[in-house]
Design a protein around this motif. Structure first.
Motif, mmCIF file in Angstrom:
data_model
loop_
_atom_site.group_PDB
_atom_site.id
_atom_site.type_symbol
_atom_site.label_atom_id
_atom_site.label_comp_id
_atom_site.label_asym_id
_atom_site.label_seq_id
_atom_site.Cartn_x
_atom_site.Cartn_y
_atom_site.Cartn_z
ATOM 1 N N TYR A 104 -4.505 7.671 -3.800
ATOM 2 C CA TYR A 104 -5.666 6.781 -3.718
ATOM 3 C C TYR A 104 -6.960 7.531 -3.381
ATOM 4 N N GLY A 105 -6.878 8.830 -3.192
ATOM 5 C CA GLY A 105 -8.066 9.604 -2.846
ATOM 6 C C GLY A 105 -8.013 10.075 -1.407
ATOM 7 N N SER A 106 -7.895 9.124 -0.481
ATOM 8 C CA SER A 106 -7.799 9.459 0.944
ATOM 9 C C SER A 106 -6.396 9.230 1.489
ATOM 10 N N SER A 107 -5.485 8.842 0.634
ATOM 11 C CA SER A 107 -4.092 8.653 1.052
ATOM 12 C C SER A 107 -3.169 8.835 -0.139
ATOM 13 N N ARG A 108 -1.970 9.324 0.134
ATOM 14 C CA ARG A 108 -0.986 9.562 -0.910
ATOM 15 C C ARG A 108 0.360 8.974 -0.481
ATOM 16 N N THR A 109 1.037 8.365 -1.442
ATOM 17 C CA THR A 109 2.395 7.878 -1.219
ATOM 18 C C THR A 109 3.303 8.556 -2.230
ATOM 19 N N THR A 110 4.336 9.212 -1.732
ATOM 20 C CA THR A 110 5.245 9.982 -2.576
ATOM 21 C C THR A 110 6.666 9.460 -2.421
ATOM 22 N N PHE A 111 7.407 9.464 -3.510
ATOM 23 C CA PHE A 111 8.812 9.072 -3.489
ATOM 24 C C PHE A 111 9.658 10.211 -4.050
ATOM 25 N N ASN A 112 10.665 10.624 -3.310
ATOM 26 C CA ASN A 112 11.597 11.661 -3.731
ATOM 27 C C ASN A 112 12.991 11.071 -3.865
ATOM 28 N N TRP A 113 13.644 11.360 -4.978
ATOM 29 C CA TRP A 113 14.980 10.837 -5.209
ATOM 30 C C TRP A 113 15.996 11.573 -4.344
ATOM 31 N N ARG B 141 18.785 6.506 -3.127
ATOM 32 C CA ARG B 141 17.535 5.751 -3.050
ATOM 33 C C ARG B 141 16.359 6.710 -3.052
ATOM 34 N N TRP B 142 15.158 6.122 -3.178
ATOM 35 C CA TRP B 142 13.918 6.894 -3.193
ATOM 36 C C TRP B 142 13.343 6.941 -1.781
ATOM 37 N N LEU B 143 13.175 8.140 -1.247
ATOM 38 C CA LEU B 143 12.668 8.316 0.110
ATOM 39 C C LEU B 143 11.144 8.421 0.080
ATOM 40 N N ALA B 144 10.482 7.650 0.929
ATOM 41 C CA ALA B 144 9.022 7.586 0.919
ATOM 42 C C ALA B 144 8.410 8.595 1.882
ATOM 43 N N SER B 145 7.237 9.091 1.487
ATOM 44 C CA SER B 145 6.417 9.934 2.351
ATOM 45 C C SER B 145 4.989 9.441 2.283
ATOM 46 N N PHE B 146 4.292 9.499 3.415
ATOM 47 C CA PHE B 146 2.877 9.140 3.473
ATOM 48 C C PHE B 146 2.069 10.393 3.783
ATOM 49 N N ASP B 147 1.135 10.721 2.906
ATOM 50 C CA ASP B 147 0.259 11.882 3.103
ATOM 51 C C ASP B 147 1.051 13.150 3.368
ATOM 52 N N GLY B 148 2.146 13.298 2.643
ATOM 53 C CA GLY B 148 2.931 14.519 2.729
ATOM 54 C C GLY B 148 3.936 14.576 3.857
ATOM 55 N N GLU B 149 3.984 13.539 4.699
ATOM 56 C CA GLU B 149 4.920 13.509 5.817
ATOM 57 C C GLU B 149 5.994 12.452 5.567
ATOM 58 N N PRO B 150 7.258 12.762 5.857
ATOM 59 C CA PRO B 150 8.320 11.770 5.675
ATOM 60 C C PRO B 150 8.003 10.479 6.418
ATOM 61 N N ALA B 151 8.118 9.362 5.730
ATOM 62 C CA ALA B 151 7.826 8.061 6.334
ATOM 63 C C ALA B 151 9.053 7.564 7.085
#
Length: 342
Positions: A232-241, A247-257
């Motif tokens: 989004y520009g100032s925030s990133r949401t990433t999913f790793n299989w 399941r897909w594991l979420a991370s917020f701004d490069g840190e595991p959620a």
């Protein structure tokens, strides 16, 4: 048995619960509205009376056999509780996101991200941190018919729209007794909602019903994918299989959620729905358009599937269709819905 559902088979073989009642036909005609500098006719929305048939039973959990239309899993047939959740770095870790049926990721002003959580299969004791609502939530949340919407506050124009809509707005400003401050975060990132008390303020909230999701076996095709990011520009949401967890594991701004429980956040299915986000009436916040159509990427079983999404009205379902015209089946379990600007 009242409240039970039977599978409905679509062209693609995916199944979902049959809608137990017809679409609402009683509407209130609204005036022209100006959104994002464009003048357009507001979508007709159902009157409060149109939802009165959802009043059979308050928020007390039922024991009847039921398949959640949000996860495809056996569940209790309960009213829908939608909660706006803080995702500022100072608000993490969040509480009880792992207990939600659906977790949504939304873009707000400044390129930051915010979350929403949908609870129905069961309710946690508390959840949060709870934050403010946005103008697009009024249209967006009507996909759940007349849910309870928990939020901490909003601009006056947004509050007025919520109060005029079919939604049960249960804000901290109006009902401070159904929220509590707690945890180690500093204000405003430490407000938590109490589901039972919130739902007491929404005695006729709609129960979980079909919103267009279909669940079934993995379809053919798809592109093997290990990682997907929405920026989004100032925030990133990433999913790793994770093949180990399936399941897909979420991370917020490069840190595991992770949640306050210590559990890693993530879903069995991730929908990345591409849509327009013009400025809302304030001129500062994106208005995420959830009525319309466009492309969507669905992640499941370590693959990415290209689909088309469509939602014809504020009270309509959102369908996800493969290139062969068949409905995209999701994996059973928690679904993450991420809006991406196209």
């Amino acid at each position: 048995m009242e409240g039970s559902s039977t599978p409905r088979s679509d062209a693609g073989g995916a199944t979902g619960p049959i809608r137990k009642r017809p679409r609402r036909t009683r509407v209130v005609v609204t005036a022209l509205a100006v959104v994002g500098g464009l003048t357009c006719a507001a979508v007709a929305t159902p009157s409060f009376a149109a939802y009165e048939d959802d009043a059979k039973g308050a928020h007390k959990e039922r024991k009847a056999a039921f398949t959640s239309p949000f996860t495809g899993l056996p569940a209790k047939e309960n009213p829908v509780l939608a909660v706006k959740i803080d995702n500022h770095k100072d608000a993490r870790p969040q509480t009880a996101l792992e207990d939600a049926d659906i977790v949504g990721v939304e873009k707000v002003e400044g390129g930051l991200g915010r979350l929403f959580a949908i609870y129905s299969s069961h309710y946690p004791k508390t959840m949060g941190p709870v934050r403010s609502a946005r103008e697009y939530n009024v249209e967006q949340m009507q996909m759940f018919q007349r849910p309870a919407l928990a939020y901490s506050g909003a601009r006056k124009a947004v509050v007025d729209k919520i109060k005029k809509s079919p939604l049960y707005g249960v804000s901290h400003d109006d009902y401070p007794d159904v929220y509590e401050r707690g945890g180690s975060n500093k204000p405003p990132h430490n407000l938590y909602g109490l589901p039972d008390k919130i739902l007491d303020k929404a005695p006729k909230a709609s129960k979980a019903d079909d919103i267009g999701f279909r669940f079934g076996a993995e379809p053919s095709g798809g592109t093997p994918t290990d990682e997907q990011t929405v920026d989004y520009g100032s925030s990133r949401t990433t999913f790793n299989w994770s093949a180990k967890e399936g399941r897909w594991l979420a991370s917020f701004d490069g840190e595991p959620a992770k949640g306050t429980s210590g559990k890693r956040l993530g879903g069995k299915t991730v929908i990345i729905q591409k849509t327009d986000m013009p400025p809302d009436s304030s001129g500062e916040t994106p208005y995420i358009k959830t009525v319309g159509s466009g492309e969507a990427t669905v992640l499941r079983d370590g693959k990415a599937f290209k689909t088309k999404w469509q939602r014809k009205s504020a009270t309509g379902d959102t369908t996800f269709t493969l290139s062969n015209g068949k409905r995209m089946p999701f994996d059973k379990g928690q679904v993450w819905l991420v809006y991406q600007q196209r």
